[in-house]
Design an enzyme around this catalytic site. Structure first.
Site, PDB file in Angstrom:
ATOM      1  N   LYS A  90      -5.081  -9.547  -6.465  1.00  0.00           N
ATOM      2  CA  LYS A  90      -6.277  -9.730  -5.643  1.00  0.00           C
ATOM      3  C   LYS A  90      -7.420  -8.821  -6.119  1.00  0.00           C
ATOM      4  O   LYS A  90      -7.163  -7.680  -6.503  1.00  0.00           O
ATOM      5  CB  LYS A  90      -5.894  -9.375  -4.194  1.00  0.00           C
ATOM      6  CG  LYS A  90      -6.917  -9.709  -3.150  1.00  0.00           C
ATOM      7  CD  LYS A  90      -6.448  -9.256  -1.783  1.00  0.00           C
ATOM      8  CE  LYS A  90      -6.551  -7.763  -1.619  1.00  0.00           C
ATOM      9  NZ  LYS A  90      -6.360  -7.271  -0.253  1.00  0.00           N
ATOM     10  N   LYS A 138       0.819  -1.217   0.000  1.00  0.00           N
ATOM     11  CA  LYS A 138       0.000   0.000   0.000  1.00  0.00           C
ATOM     12  C   LYS A 138       0.852   1.266   0.000  1.00  0.00           C
ATOM     13  O   LYS A 138       0.472   2.271  -0.589  1.00  0.00           O
ATOM     14  CB  LYS A 138      -0.965   0.006   1.199  1.00  0.00           C
ATOM     15  CG  LYS A 138      -2.115  -0.962   1.023  1.00  0.00           C
ATOM     16  CD  LYS A 138      -3.262  -0.634   1.952  1.00  0.00           C
ATOM     17  CE  LYS A 138      -4.424  -1.578   1.698  1.00  0.00           C
ATOM     18  NZ  LYS A 138      -5.469  -1.514   2.705  1.00  0.00           N
ATOM     19  N   LYS A 154     -11.314  -3.440  -3.663  1.00  0.00           N
ATOM     20  CA  LYS A 154     -12.145  -2.251  -3.846  1.00  0.00           C
ATOM     21  C   LYS A 154     -11.302  -1.051  -4.258  1.00  0.00           C
ATOM     22  O   LYS A 154     -11.826  -0.068  -4.761  1.00  0.00           O
ATOM     23  CB  LYS A 154     -12.995  -1.922  -2.608  1.00  0.00           C
ATOM     24  CG  LYS A 154     -12.487  -2.405  -1.281  1.00  0.00           C
ATOM     25  CD  LYS A 154     -13.479  -2.125  -0.154  1.00  0.00           C
ATOM     26  CE  LYS A 154     -12.900  -2.451   1.182  1.00  0.00           C
ATOM     27  NZ  LYS A 154     -13.182  -3.342   2.070  1.00  0.00           N
TER      28      LYS A 154
END
Ligand code: TYM
Length: 334
Positions: free
Chosen positions: A196, A113, A199
């Site tokens: 993956k 991230k 969202k």
């Protein structure tokens, strides 16, 4: 006593990955009645990356409504949003003084991230797994149903619990066990079988959202990346075919069947046959949830009252546990 705790972030639309990897299992575990279930919309985790305040409030309601629409019964399970219960943060501070810098530096999700510009990531993003450990341990949670991507965070939560116990010479926290259940513990992107389903992916075509209507679902599955080969008749034949494996796994999870059972039916057939069958099944499962979600969202005051009541119940459980921690670490209490 077996106590389940799990959480979900209110960031953007919930996906089929969230549903198959987590929510559906939560509903099943709630139905078993052998656990006390606590489900949390983790709004404090959400702000580890910048959020629009009005959208965060709306997303918190929408995630709570999605959970109810999917079958979480808030009069049975405890359902609330994290920021209502101060005990999570109070405990997180203590646990942050137990966890080591090196442990957090190893977290792959932080590395993913934060990307290359790590100095610019918020310290909250780095510290995120400590708060996650506190979420669980504030209730002495024993079981944590999650998707595969949360495994490393849960190992850390166990390490933190153990380190606390040995630091203070107590057997206070249980070591929470991950429950990674079902056929689809890691649902992949529809555009890239090595990534993956998320969202936060820039492409909406990469995921099926729980709010997508039937046409959108059918279109996304139709356009999903595949290969030209027909489906194999056994799971082993999917080993080198990430996209095909993903679609068959999604089908198996939605139908509550094994991958081999699905291949026994569709082996030898091409995606021209399989994709419409998958779309139909996805619409059959997600359609009623989406419709119920729309109904619930028409009454935000109801959702707010559910979360407030859940917050009161959660606080009542967490307060004495965190009080005892504060006493153990030596904080003078009036
Ligand atoms: P979050 O919000 O990213 O995801 C919520 C749940 O959905 C699962 N999941 C998936 N499962 C299968 N395939 C996918 N593509 C997929 N994407 C998401 C996740 O594994 C998760 O179970 N850190 C957590 C939230 C959290 C938490 C906690 C969880 C905060 N505190 C305490 C358990 C216990 C997270 O970001 O989940």
């Amino acid at each position: 006593m077996r106590r389940i705790f799990s959480g979900i972030q209110p960031t953007g639309n919930l996906t089929l990955g969230n549903y198959l990897g987590a929510i559906r299992n939560w509903v099943a575990l709630q139905g078993e009645k052998s656990y006390e279930c606590i489900f949390c919309v983790v709004d404090q985790h959400a702000i580890t990356i910048p959020q629009d305040p009005a959208e965060l409030k709306q997303a918190t309601r929408e995630v709570a409504a999605s959970l109810i629409a999917a079958g979480i019964d808030p009069t049975d399970s405890i359902l609330f949003n994290q920021s209502q219960v101060d005990e999570h943060m109070k405990l997180a501070w203590v646990l942050g003084c137990v966890a080591r810098v090196g442990w957090l530096n190893r977290m792959t999700q932080f590395k993913d991230k934060a990307g290359k510009d790590r100095d610019n990531a918020t310290t909250g993003l780095w510290w995120y797994p400590v708060l996650m450990a506190a979420d669980i341990l504030a209730y002495k949670g024993t079981h944590v149903p999650v998707g595969d991507d949360q495994k490393q965070h849960l190992e850390l939560a166990r390490d933190i619990a153990q380190a606390y116990n040995s630091m203070f010479g107590v057997e206070f926290f249980p070591l929470p066990e991950p429950q990674i259940l079902g056929a689809a513990t890691r649902v992949m992107s529809l555009r890239d079988g090595t990534k993956k389903m998320s969202k936060s992916d820039a492409s909406d075509m990469s995921r099926i959202n729980m709010t997508d209507d039937a046409d959108t679902i059918a279109n996304k599955i139709k356009k999903a990346k595949t290969d030209p080969e027909p489906l194999p008749s056994e799971a082993a034949g999917l080993a080198e075919r990430a996209e095909a494996r993903n679609l068959v796994t999604i089908y198996a999870a939605l139908a509550d069947r094994t991958v081999d059972e699905v291949l026994a039916e569709y082996g030898g057939q091409g995606f021209g046959k399989f994709k419409p069958a998958l779309s139909e099944l996805a619409v059959e499962v997600l359609g009623p949830i989406g419709a119920e979600l729309q109904k619930l969202m028409a009454d935000p005051a109801f959702i707010d009252s559910v979360l407030a009541k859940g917050g009161d119940r959660a606080r009542a459980l967490a307060k004495p546990i965190v009080e005892e921690v504060y006493d153990t670490v030596g904080f003078l209490r009036p």
